[in-house]
Design a protein around this motif. Sequence first.
Motif, PDB file in Angstrom:
ATOM      1  N   THR A 137       0.827  -1.209   0.000  1.00 43.50           N
ATOM      2  CA  THR A 137       0.000   0.000   0.000  1.00 43.50           C
ATOM      3  C   THR A 137       0.868   1.268   0.000  1.00 43.50           C
ATOM      4  O   THR A 137       0.588   2.240  -0.730  1.00 43.50           O
ATOM      5  N   LEU A 138       1.914   1.265   0.810  1.00 42.11           N
ATOM      6  CA  LEU A 138       2.763   2.465   0.908  1.00 42.11           C
ATOM      7  C   LEU A 138       3.465   2.787  -0.418  1.00 42.11           C
ATOM      8  O   LEU A 138       3.408   3.932  -0.883  1.00 42.11           O
ATOM      9  N   LEU A 151      -2.485  10.123   3.988  1.00 46.45           N
ATOM     10  CA  LEU A 151      -1.821   8.821   3.916  1.00 46.45           C
ATOM     11  C   LEU A 151      -2.486   7.796   4.827  1.00 46.45           C
ATOM     12  O   LEU A 151      -2.769   6.655   4.421  1.00 46.45           O
ATOM     13  N   TRP A 152      -2.769   8.169   6.067  1.00 43.60           N
ATOM     14  CA  TRP A 152      -3.337   7.209   7.020  1.00 43.60           C
ATOM     15  C   TRP A 152      -4.720   6.752   6.581  1.00 43.60           C
ATOM     16  O   TRP A 152      -5.103   5.583   6.778  1.00 43.60           O
ATOM     17  N   ALA A 153      -5.500   7.675   5.995  1.00 43.70           N
ATOM     18  CA  ALA A 153      -6.846   7.303   5.550  1.00 43.70           C
ATOM     19  C   ALA A 153      -6.780   6.329   4.381  1.00 43.70           C
ATOM     20  O   ALA A 153      -7.560   5.359   4.299  1.00 43.70           O
ATOM     21  N   VAL A 155      -4.323   4.202   3.751  1.00 42.99           N
ATOM     22  CA  VAL A 155      -3.902   2.902   4.289  1.00 42.99           C
ATOM     23  C   VAL A 155      -5.052   2.236   5.028  1.00 42.99           C
ATOM     24  O   VAL A 155      -5.279   1.020   4.909  1.00 42.99           O
ATOM     25  N   ALA A 156      -5.822   3.010   5.795  1.00 49.20           N
ATOM     26  CA  ALA A 156      -6.944   2.436   6.548  1.00 49.20           C
ATOM     27  C   ALA A 156      -8.001   1.841   5.615  1.00 49.20           C
ATOM     28  O   ALA A 156      -8.532   0.748   5.856  1.00 49.20           O
TER      29      ALA A 156
END
Length: 412
Positions: A137-138, A151-153, A155-156
């Motif tokens: 994903t990254l 970024l966190w959203a 990945v979530a």
Amino acid sequence: MSSAVVPDHPWLLPGHLVPARAPRRTPRDWFVDALLFLIALGWVLVAHDDAMSRSPDFALNIGPDWLIGADLFVGLLASAALWLRRRWPIGLAVATAPLTLFSVTAGAALLIVLFTVLVHRPLRVGLTLVCWNVAATLPYIVLRPDPALPLWAAVAWTVLFLGIVMAWALFVRARRQLVLSLRDRAERVEAEQQLRLDQARHLERSRIAREMHDVLAHRISLLSLHAGALEFRPDAPAEEVARAAGVIRASAHAALQDLREVIGVLRAESGSEATPERPQPTLGDVPALVVESREAGVRVSVVDEVTGPAEVPVAIGRSAYRIVQEGLTNARKHAPGTVVTVRLAGGPGDGLAVEISNPWPVGGPATVIPGAGTGLVGVAERVSLAGGRLDHGRDAAGDFRLTAWLPWAVSA
């Protein structure tokens, strides 16, 4: 199609048979594979059209321009490769794993491959593939960032979507294992039931064969005895000849009747509960058996010391009758002219003792009347099934003695 037993297969029950080579697709398999191919192909077309439209509100971020053509090619290739997922799911997953780093159009095909591995292959392989998708994903977000999501959203959302796919796959996997377990259990129950029926049929036929041997050996020995008397005494009085002929006729008729009914039972479909209707003698029929032997010229002495003969269980009485019948038959065969002693003793709680003895014939046992040599074997098996004991042979006085003890429980 050859098969092999896989004792510790991760997605089948122990001992389940799996084909040695991949089975052919069924019509249902063709339908499912075609539907999944069309879904993956439809997603390729939608994603590529969306990328070409470059809508500022709804377009997917396509990255560099050269990536559009490459993404379309790998999406079509991944969709076509879905036809190989049944035969080589792990190989297909490994081959398409790099596409998760950059491809949008191959997303549906990659999820279908992930779902297939989670359902049909070892769980550790499927979880490894899930971890790879999460780790990819990254790099994917770095290569193709989405300005609408942090970024966190991103990945979530990816982890949540992969979790839903994994949960659905594990549910299907568990359901298939349950179906396989129930099917295997049903097949085993059916096989065990068939085995029990075969065993019951075999035991029933063996028991009927013992009955036939006991009855026919006794009657045919009477026939042989009387026929021998007529052969060696052709000048016998007319009364004795007529009486011997009457016994021969009656014994032959009775033997034929017994044989007819036993064969009728053998021809019928008999289960473990079936019993031959005739003959079914009891302890009360022993006197008639002794009278029949005396009329045939056998000297029989009877000692009856049974307490409460009317209370003897039917099965025990029948076994006692067969033991006496076999003893008298053997005495006529191997020791003609000797005195046969029949002794019955016992009572409720003490058991029923049966003893048949006769002096050893001078010069050794006679073998005038042929036999199969299985009479005592059948009697021993009958006594063993009843829970009793049997002994036979010459005693200290030199006489031949057949003794048996049968359990006789006290009635409640």
